[in-house]
Each structure stands twice: as structure tokens, then as C-alpha cells.
Design a protein around this motif. Structure first.
Motif, mmCIF file in Angstrom:
data_model
loop_
_atom_site.group_PDB
_atom_site.id
_atom_site.type_symbol
_atom_site.label_atom_id
_atom_site.label_comp_id
_atom_site.label_asym_id
_atom_site.label_seq_id
_atom_site.Cartn_x
_atom_site.Cartn_y
_atom_site.Cartn_z
ATOM 1 N N ILE A 13 49.354 -17.046 -12.681
ATOM 2 C CA ILE A 13 47.853 -16.504 -12.885
ATOM 3 C C ILE A 13 48.055 -17.602 -14.132
ATOM 4 C CG2 ILE A 13 46.798 -14.776 -14.532
ATOM 5 C CD1 ILE A 13 47.046 -13.588 -11.535
ATOM 6 N N ILE A 14 46.286 -17.766 -13.430
ATOM 7 C CA ILE A 14 46.167 -19.043 -14.685
ATOM 8 C C ILE A 14 45.148 -18.581 -15.818
ATOM 9 C CG2 ILE A 14 44.888 -21.403 -14.349
ATOM 10 C CD1 ILE A 14 46.584 -20.879 -11.904
ATOM 11 N N ARG A 15 44.911 -18.740 -16.691
ATOM 12 C CA ARG A 15 44.606 -18.293 -17.675
ATOM 13 C C ARG A 15 43.416 -19.167 -18.021
ATOM 14 N NH1 ARG A 15 43.561 -13.518 -20.283
ATOM 15 N NH2 ARG A 15 45.447 -12.098 -19.825
ATOM 16 N N ILE A 16 42.232 -19.180 -18.669
ATOM 17 C CA ILE A 16 41.106 -19.387 -18.769
ATOM 18 C C ILE A 16 39.840 -19.211 -19.402
ATOM 19 C CG2 ILE A 16 39.483 -21.440 -18.164
ATOM 20 C CD1 ILE A 16 40.349 -21.913 -15.643
ATOM 21 N N LEU B 271 47.450 -24.434 -13.177
ATOM 22 C CA LEU B 271 48.472 -24.305 -14.272
ATOM 23 C C LEU B 271 47.191 -25.232 -15.470
ATOM 24 C CD1 LEU B 271 52.166 -23.459 -14.033
ATOM 25 C CD2 LEU B 271 50.231 -22.156 -14.845
ATOM 26 N N LYS C 195 35.432 -18.759 -16.918
ATOM 27 C CA LYS C 195 36.128 -18.380 -18.420
ATOM 28 C C LYS C 195 37.149 -17.337 -17.110
ATOM 29 C CE LYS C 195 36.158 -18.938 -22.626
ATOM 30 N NZ LYS C 195 33.906 -19.940 -22.930
ATOM 31 N N GLY C 196 38.410 -16.417 -17.610
ATOM 32 C CA GLY C 196 38.645 -15.493 -17.032
ATOM 33 C C GLY C 196 40.159 -15.991 -16.136
ATOM 34 N N LEU C 197 40.603 -14.953 -15.728
ATOM 35 C CA LEU C 197 42.104 -14.972 -14.788
ATOM 36 C C LEU C 197 41.516 -15.113 -13.137
ATOM 37 C CD1 LEU C 197 43.429 -12.287 -15.329
ATOM 38 C CD2 LEU C 197 44.016 -13.690 -16.114
ATOM 39 N N PHE C 198 42.293 -16.427 -13.443
ATOM 40 C CA PHE C 198 42.589 -17.399 -11.376
ATOM 41 C C PHE C 198 43.937 -17.355 -11.210
ATOM 42 C CE2 PHE C 198 38.876 -19.069 -13.935
ATOM 43 C CZ PHE C 198 37.746 -18.822 -12.958
ATOM 44 N N ARG C 199 43.500 -18.090 -9.536
ATOM 45 C CA ARG C 199 45.571 -17.631 -8.984
ATOM 46 C C ARG C 199 44.876 -18.937 -7.620
ATOM 47 N NH1 ARG C 199 48.749 -12.874 -8.356
ATOM 48 N NH2 ARG C 199 49.215 -14.417 -7.356
#
Lengths: 342, 615
Positions: free
Chosen positions: A338-341, B38, B232-236
Motif C-alpha cells: 500500500i502506498i500512503r500519500i 512507493l 491524498k489517501g491510500l493507493f495501490r
């Protein structure tokens, strides 16, 4: 104390009798099969709402309209796949599949063998009249070699399938045979089928009065049946004949018909039927027996305890559920890389 | 002595990994993509693999590739041309040279450029000597020999040692992109958790690659692509097939049903079956059937028994499922058919993309057999459209065909993870036990959907089947007037789904010189081309369809005010012909490509410009 009896209401033939007319031809073997099924169903030990009849296409496949249960009259040959989906989705259901020799041996042959191979707990009633009835008289995969039909005016040049051989080849866990002229035999066999866990295949020799009348006459006819049928029962010697003086013995790698009292054969020499053995070879030989050398085997030929598909599947499901860290789809989406931005 | 380094800032860069199909290029590409994500880059990937599992070593047929496009801004396609090519052998170079941008960096494993390999690849001259690579920044890297040297102390057999070579490539790339090597180290540690003896050798080779790049004179430039300015937020990073599988799962959970997938393995759809077979802990049942027909029939059976019945396939499989889709139309049971399109007809191009199953999805059955047909437009939105396909199917009691394609299925992009509990509600049309008013074919006045009674429910015993049924009662009926009524009702039920669809949107002005029209997986390329031309000052707009049957209600309106309408699709004009039948008063031109490849932005822009400039 819980009264088990009261949990499953006692059902009767009337509970399964459908409104509306049964549209098989007068004299069709289907009528007798229907009556016997209705007698056997109360023995299945399930509530009537849990019974489902699935069928393919053909005369036999009209069955769901003639019985008062949930029903699915599906596509030609595809009933095993539909029934598999139903049973796997809800193992609580008592699923019955009604098919014919065209439906199961020709267009649905593939689905048929794979259902047996998987051993999903479905009861298959195969009406074998050795002809295509609904399309009016073409030969089927079980039509005897050389038969003259509408599409074989000079006689067929195809070796027929024998459903029992195909079933044993697919490692079926249950195979039985009955004749449409013997309601008692049918009811007994259907009850055994519903009690068996796993795919139960029952082949019914059925007469088609219009297109293949008396095709089973040598087996079912009053004057022939005692000498030409052998009714197999687990744990009992394989004896048959008008005078109950004929029996089966092993002869080398095969079976042989002998007469008790002749050539030193005593009753104790006759093979005892073991329907439950895993050894499929003997069941294969019994299923394959044909006239004139042998009588045709009736009753429960094979009834082997074999792991059932949906039992194993749901064991895996329970295990997966109990061990899972991820409990719902929301968690799944946020698992792993998971990538958190921010 | 440290060399002088130059760092170039890029908006985006396309990297192609190519080697023998056993060389691990898919894994290397995925590993690099994940680390880019990432790092914060946006990305789009596309694998390009042969249909043979291991075609003869060193031949063009055996070349397996993986392309990744990373960028600072939203990346819509995996890119037309590569800026960096990694070629593990001569065949990989030969197969990919035509997809290189002039001036691009070409990293080759020089150890594999021996006479035999050159011959296998079909080279008559050695491209390293004949000047044919003069336009590129060629980095001759002794990948095989340096990797072998690095793993020598571990005493691996040759086959295992060779398999570490791809980490050398990863090492080079980490240096090239001026990145910390930590993510690559932890990737190796995770990947070889169950084979810990391979962690050491792979790490050694990774470092060897990094150090080689650091020291070699030929590599003087490093690239830097800034993190994307994303919300913004969670990505995959997610592929279309995985997103499809998860969309089905989410729909089952939100509808309160169990998911059942009946399927038969077929390229490029198998990953949906594979993915869902790992989801037993979420109550998902997969049934790997004996054939395509049994796959869909088991799903119909499961649907009759009250599950969310789904099946996944690709073109030839959809052909085989046609009869059973008709059964689902007749029985009016929920059913979702995911068709991952590939090149056809027959076996066609199993690993390549195409949009040529549209007519089959719309009409490929006997009788008047309408179904809802819809399409996903990006790898990630396969989730949303799989979810919506289930919602429509369950609420309208109709089969839905969801079209994706090989390009979406295997391609990946960064996806903002949605909150599952905020997805639209799904309300299956279930009935209560002993509902006296229940009739199998009694229809909802608004949607015309029937209700769904499930075996096991008390007081609702009924039959379904392929024979025509009397309306309301569901009794078999051959009555002529009843048949026409039922045919019309089934068609109208599908048409009325339009009342529940979002309006069709347009990217660009509602009055344009050229409206580009597309559907499904061509979205990324069409959008990029249209956007770039808009930036150049052209009045061009894009209308990309997700819902095909029925079309959104405002379709006629959005098409009305444009000078020209151009339908672009990867077939000979199936959507164009469909649109002509729906809007006979409009004039649609068409632009088609049927090469098993996606559209390239460059070719689209050229075509659009020619039309806009009246050439």
C-alpha cells in the motif's frame, strides 16, 4: 430431549404431487419412475422446500414439471453443471438430476463424467430408453449396434455406450440399475441413492412405447426377467433364476454363471455382493454383464464411501476463514503493498 | 574514482524490460513498478508476453516484455515508445528496437551477444558493431558474467545462478533513477522468505548491478521523476484482472450474498479465477469447471440457489457460453459474465488485445436475447465496473456482460483505494418465505425485474427453465401473444436499466470540431491524444462509453453538437455500426486498428490532426 422425528416433518407422496397434467405418452415408463420417486422422496429426510429437481432436455427432462419441488429445466446436456452449481452453493439441498441417454451420454457426456469424478452429492436418474424420443426416433449413444432408426436406415455402425461402464471409468461412488416395470425395485434403489453421500447414478431401463417399444423386453419381459436379471443386494450371494439356482462365481479374471447343484457347485461357492468395496474392478464386471452370456445386474451395484466434493470444499472454506487475518473486502483492499500519500 | 554524474529531471519515462520468456522480465518489471509507486510516481504498466510458455530460447518468438510508464503527473497509458530498454539477449533487442525513441538508453547483456544468439535472433550482422545502434545511448553490460561472478561463493547450480541475473538489472535501474536501494532489498527478503538460501545470492547480484552502474563510464546520466501530485489517501498498484476479481467480491459483500465464480482457465482471463480461488476466507467459492459451458452453467445454478453467480472468460469462451447466457436471459436470474477480450476469431491472438467481441456480446445468441453490456475503461476501474455489473444484475434480474480486454486485464495502474462501505448499496430482489403474493414472473412496475425466490425457502416452490413461460405465473406457455409479450418485456427490462445509469460525460467542449468516440480499454490512449491536442489549441473532445447496452439516456444529446464524429476502436467498426443503428441521423466516421496492439498516442494524434486540418 430433542425429538429428532419432529424436526423433519413426515412427508407423503401427496406433498410431491404437482398440479397439472403429466404429458408423457400413455404407457411411457416415465410414469412409473415418477411414482416411485414420489414414494422415495419422503425417505430422503429433508423438508420438501429443500428438494430441487434439475433436468436437461428430452422426454425425461420434463420431470421437474411433474413433481412439486423447486425445479430447473435447463439446457440439453448441461444439467450436471447446473446441478453442481446448486449443490455447491447450498449443500443443504437434496438435488436430483433427471436425464436421458441422449442428454447424458451424447451432448452432455463431458459434464456427466466430470460430475461423477468430482463426487458431488447429487442423485442422477438416467432414463435409458436407447433412443431419441422427443426429436422423434433417431438413434442415441446407447442404441444397440445395428439398430434401424430414422437416422440409421441401414442400421447403426456405432458401438453403444453402456452408462455403467462410463460411470465406473469415471470412478463413480454409487451406481445402481432398475427397470421401469418394477416399482418396488425402483423405490428401493432411489432410497439407497438418496442415502448415499456423493454422486449417485441410477440407470433406469425405460421403455419408449412409440419409438423403441420393447427394447428392454429380453430383460423386463415376464417370461424372461427371472433368468435374465440378477438383483444384487449388499452382503447377499449373487443368485438368480426362476428357481433361484443360478449364481455368479469368479472364473480366472472374470465372472461366470454357474448352476447350484451342478458340477459340485454349492450355494456357499456363490460370490457375495460387496457394494461397498473400493475395488471398482468387480463392480465394473457386474455393470458390464449383458445378455445372453450373463444376466443383467439390477439393484445397487456400487455404493462406496468416497470423499464428497462439497464437504472437502467447505472444510477448506472454514479453515481459511478461521485462519484469515483479512476478514472483509475493506481489509483486503488495504492489505499488501500500500502506498500512503499524505 | 567517482565519475561525474548528471541528473536529468523528467516529467515521465517509459522503460521496457525484454528477455527470454524464462528470464523473469515480468517479475523484474513488476518489482520496479512497485518501487516507483512507493516512491510516489504515478504509473501504468503493460506486459507483452508470448503465448508459448517457453518458446525456443533466444528466438524472437520467445521474447517476453514488460513496459512501465512512470510519471510526475497522471499517467494514462504504458507509453508508445520506450526511453530505456533492457535487452537480455539479441532477440529481445531485435523485437523491441522499433519501439525505441531516438536517443533512448539501451542496456544490453553483452555476454549474450555471441554468434549463436545473434543467429537465433535472425541478425546477419552484429548490431553492436554495424552502427545500427548509433542513435541510442548503448550500455554494454556484462550482466551474465558479473552476476555469475557475484554468486560464485554461494556454489549455486548454473540454472539457479542464471535466475539471479534480473536482480543485476534492478540494481542498474536503481542507480539510474538515483533511488535508495532499500525497497529492492526488502523485496528480495520477502520474495525468497520460503527459500532463504536464495536471499544472499540475489542481494549480492543486486549490489553488483548497482555498483556496476555507479562505476561504468557509459552511464553518466541519472534520471529523476518527481513524485506525482496525487490526491491524498491510500493507493495501490493493481491490474485489471485483480481489480475485476475484487469488484465482484465487494459486490457480494455489499449485497449480503456469497460470491460464486464458475470458470474455465483461458488467457487472458485466468487471473480472475486464480485470484478468487484464494478468497475462500471471504466466503468466495470458485468452481474450475470441465469446460466454458459448465463454468457458466454452474454459475447459473449457484445463482438459482441464491448466490451471486459469475463467470469469467475470453472470446472463444464467450462463444461457448452463448447458449447458457440465453438460459439466464430466459430464467431472468442474476449472472455476471466477464469477457476479457483478445485477438480473434477462433484461437486468434490469445495474449494480445482487441475489442472485437462487442457484436458477440450484444447479439451472439439465438432468439431475442437482450443483456446488459458494459465495459471498463482503465485497469483500476475494472473494480468499479465489475461492482456495478453485479449491482445491475442483482437489482434488474438480468445477465450482464462486462467487457474488459487483454490490455486492461494485464496492465496496471495506481488506484486510490475506495471505502467499501461507501460504495452504492446493492439490493437483491429477494422475497420472504411464504409470501402469498409471490409469482415467479410478476414484475416490478419500474424496472420490470421479477423477484428472486431461492430453493430452501418455504412456500415459494416454483420452476424455471429454458422454455418460454407465461407472464406472471411462470407456467410453460407456447401461447403466441404471451411469447411476444415476454420477448418485449425482457427487452424493455434491459432498456429501462438506462433509467438508473449516470449521464454520459464528455471530456472537452460540448461543441467541438471533432468528437472522438471510444469505448472500453482505449480510454487512456484516446484521452492522452485528445488532451495533448487540446493543449495545442485544437477544439477536440472525447466521449468514452462504459455503458453500451443500454446507452446512457443523454447519449443523443451529447453527440448532437459536434462538427465531426469519429469512432475509434480496435476492430473493424463494431461499435460504429451499433451507433449507426441507434442514431441513423448522425454521420459517424471510424478509425480502426486490428493488430493485437493498443492504440498509440502518436498515431491517434496524427489521425485527429489530419481530420481537424481537413487533410
Amino acid at each position: 430431549m430433542i425429538n429428532v422425528e419432529s424436526l423433519t416433518p413426515i412427508l407423503t407422496v401427496e406433498d410431491f404431487t404437482a398440479e397439472g397434467q403429466v404429458k408423457w405418452c400413455p404407457g411411457c415408463g416415465g410414469h412409473a419412475v415418477l411414482a416411485s420417486v414420489k414414494k422415495a422422496l419422503p425417505e430422503a429426510g429433508v423438508k420438501k422446500e429443500n428438494v430441487v429437481f434439475v433436468s436437461g432436455i428430452g422426454c425425461s427432462s420434463r420431470f421437474p414439471y411433474y413433481i412439486n419441488t423447486y425445479g430447473f429445466h435447463s439446457l440439453h446436456g448441461r444439467a450436471p453443471a447446473i446441478a453442481s452449481g446448486i449443490k455447491i452453493a447450498n449443500p443443504e439441498l437434496s438435488v436430483w438430476l433427471v436425464t436421458g441417454d441422449g442428454d447424458s451420454m451424447a451432448i452432455g457426456g463431458n459434464h456427466f463424467i466430470h460430475m461423477l469424478r468430482r463426487n458431488i452429492d447429487v442423485n442422477i436418474l438416467l432414463f435409458n430408453n436407447k433412443i431419441y424420443g422427443l426429436t422423434k426416433g433417431q438413434y442415441s449413444p446407447t442404441t444397440p449396434f445395428g439398430s434401424v432408426t430414422k437416422t440409421s436406415p441401414d442400421g447403426t455402425v456405432e458401438a453403444p455406450f453402456q452408462p455403467g461402464e462410463l460411470a465406473m471409468g469415471a470412478n463413480a461412488s454409487f451406481f445402481a440399475r432398475a427397470v421401469d416395470t418394477n416399482p418396488k425395485m425402483m423405490t428401493e434403489v432411489f432410497i439407497a441413492a438418496t442415502k448415499h453421500k456423493g454422486t449417485s447414478l441410477v440407470e433406469v431401463f425405460e421403455n419408449c412405447v412409440i419409438f423403441n417399444n420393447k427394447v428392454h423386453e429380453m430383460v423386463t419381459g415376464k417370461e424372461f426377467r427371472d433368468d435374465n436379471q440378477i438383483y444384487l443386494e449388499h452382503g447377499k450371494p449373487m443368485i438368480f433364476g426362476k428357481n433361484s439356482d443360478k449364481g455368479l462365481v469368479l472364473d480366472g479374471a472374470g465372472l461366470k454363471v454357474v448352476t447350484i447343484g451342478e458340477n459340485g457347485i454349492a450355494k456357499g461357492d456363490i460370490l457375495v455382493h460387496d457394494a461397498k468395496t473400493q475395488n471398482i474392478a468387480i463392480h465394473f464386471m457386474l455393470a458390464k454383464m449383458s445378455l445372453p452370456e450373463f444376466p443383467v445386474a439390477m439393484g445397487v451395484i456400487r455404493n462406496a464411501d468416497t470423499p464428497v466434493y462439497e464437504d472437502m470444499l467447505y472444510n477448506q472454506v472454514s479453515k481459511a476463514k478461521s485462519q484469515a487475518k483479512v476478514k472483509n473486502v475493506g481489509e483486503l483492499l488495504k492489505s499488501g503493498n500500500i502506498i500512503r500519500i499524505d | 574514482m567517482a565519475k561525474t554524474k548528471k541528473i536529468i529531471e523528467l516529467e515521465n519515462v517509459v522503460i521496457k524490460f525484454a528477455g527470454d520468456s524464462g528470464d523473469g522480465m515480468q517479475m523484474t518489471g513488476t518489482q520496479f513498478s512497485d518501487s516507483s509507486a512507493l516512491f510516489g510516481n504515478d504509473l501504468s504498466t503493460f506486459p507483452d508476453y508470448p503465448s508459448e510458455i517457453r518458446a525456443p530460447h533466444g528466438t524472437i518468438a520467445g521474447v517476453s516484455g514488460f513496459q512501465v510508464h512512470i510519471g510526475k503527473n497522471k499517467v494514462q497509458t504504458p507509453g508508445d515508445y520506450a526511453d530505456i530498454l533492457i535487452a537480455m539477449n539479441p532477440a529481445a533487442l531485435k523485437a523491441n528496437q522499433k519501439w525505441l525513441r531516438p536517443g533512448s538508453t539501451v542496456i544490453i547483456d553483452v555476454d549474450s551477444f555471441d554468434n549463436k544468439s545473434l543467429e537465433l535472433a535472425g541478425y546477419t550482422n552484429n548490431p553492436l558493431d554495424d552502427g545500427s545502434l548509433n542513435d541510442y545511448n548503448l550500455v554494454k553490460s556484462p550482466i551474465s558474467s558479473l552476476a555469475a561472478e557475484a554468486v560464485k561463493p554461494f556454489g549455486l547450480d548454473k540454472r539457479t545462478a542464471d535466475k539471479t541475473r534480473n536482480q543485476f538489472v534492478v540494481g542498474i535501474l536503481y542507480w539510474l533513477f538515483n533511488r535508495s536501494i532499500e525497497p529492492a532489498i526488502s523485496f528480495i527478503q520477502t520474495r525468497f522468505k520460503k527459500k532463504p538460501e536464495l536471499i544472499g545470492p540475489n542481494l549480492e547480484v543486486l549490489h553488483a548491478g548497482f555498483n556496476f552502474a555507479e562505476n561504468v563510464e557509459a552511464m553518466t546520466t541519472q534520471f529523476h521523476v518527481k513524485p506525482a501530485d496525487k490526491e491524498k489517501g491510500l493507493f495501490r498498484n493493481i491490474t485489471g484482472n485483480q481489480a475485476t476479481a475484487w469488484g465482484l467480491l465487494a459486490a457480494a459483500e455489499r449485497s449480503g450474498l456469497s460470491l460464486f465464480l464458475g470458470s474455465y482457465p483461458i488467457t487472458p482471463a485466468s487471473e480472475i479465477l486464480q485470484e478468487l480461488s484464494m478468497m475462500k476466507h471471504l466466503g468466495c467459492i470458485t468452481f474450475q469447471a470441465e469446460d466454458e459451458i459448465a463454468g457458466i452453467c454452474s454459475a447459473i445454478g449457484a445463482s438459482f440457489a441464491g448466490h451471486l453467480g459469475t463467470t469469467s472468460t475470453s472470446g472463444p469462451g464467450l462463444s461457448l457460453k452463448g447458449e447458457a447466457i440465453g438460459l439466464a436471459v430466459m430464467t431472468e436470474l442474476p449472472l455476471v459474465v466477464v469477457n476479457v477480450q483478445r485477438g480473434g476469431p477462433a484461437t486468434g491472438l490469445p495474449t494480445k488485445t482487441e475489442q472485437s467481441d462487442l457484436m458477440q456480446a450484444l447479439y451472439g445468441r439465438n432468439g431475442e436475447s437482450p443483456v446488459v453490456v458494459m465495459a471498463a475503461t482503465t485497469p483500476a476501474n475494472c473494480f468499479e465496473y465489475a461492482y456495478t455489473a453485479c449491482k445491475i444484475s442483482l437489482e434488474h434480474m438480468t445477465p450482464v456482460i462486462l467487457l474488459t480486454d487483454g490490455y486492461l486485464a494485464n496492465g496496471s495502474e495506481l488506484w486510490k483505494i475506495p471505502e467499501v462501505n461507501k460504495l452504492p448499496d446493492i439490493k437483491p430482489r429477494l422475497v420472504k418465505d411464504n409470501d402469498q403474493a409471490y409469482k415467479p414472473y410478476l414484475r416490478d412496475v419500474d424496472t420490470l425485474a421479477r423477484n428472486w425466490a431461492i430453493p430452501g425457502q418455504e412456500g415459494l416452490r416454483h420452476r424455471v427453465g429454458g422454455l418460454e413461460k407465461e407472464h406472471i405465473t411462470g407456467v410453460v406457455s407456447h401461447d403466441p401473444a404471451n411469447h411476444e409479450l415476454m420477448v418485449r418485456q425482457r427487452a424493455e427490462k434491459v432498456n429501462r436499466v438506462a433509467n438508473y445509469l449516470p449521464d454520459q460525460t464528455i471530456y472537452g467542449k460540448e461543441l467541438s470540431d471533432l468528437l472522438v468516440i471510444g469505448w472500453g480499454g482505449t480510454y487512456g490512449a484516446l484521452l492522452t491524444a485528445v488532451k495533448e491536442l487540446q493543449e495545442e489549441g485544437y477544439n477536440i473532445s472525447l466521449c468514452q462509453f462504459n455503458y453500451i447496452q443500454p446507452l446512457p439516456k443523454n447519449t443523443a444529446k451529447v453527440l448532437a453538437n459536434h462538427k465531426k464524429l469519429l469512432i475509434c476502436e480496435l476492430n473493424l467498426g463494431q461499435f460504429a455500426n451499433y451507433m449507426r443503428s441507434k442514431f441513423p441521423h448522425l454521420e459517424f466516421s471510424q478509425y480502426n486498428k486490428v493488430q493485437g496492439l493498443p492504440f498509440f498516442v502518436t498515431e491517434l494524434k496524427e489521425k485527429f490532426k489530419a481530420i481537424l486540418e481537413g487533410k
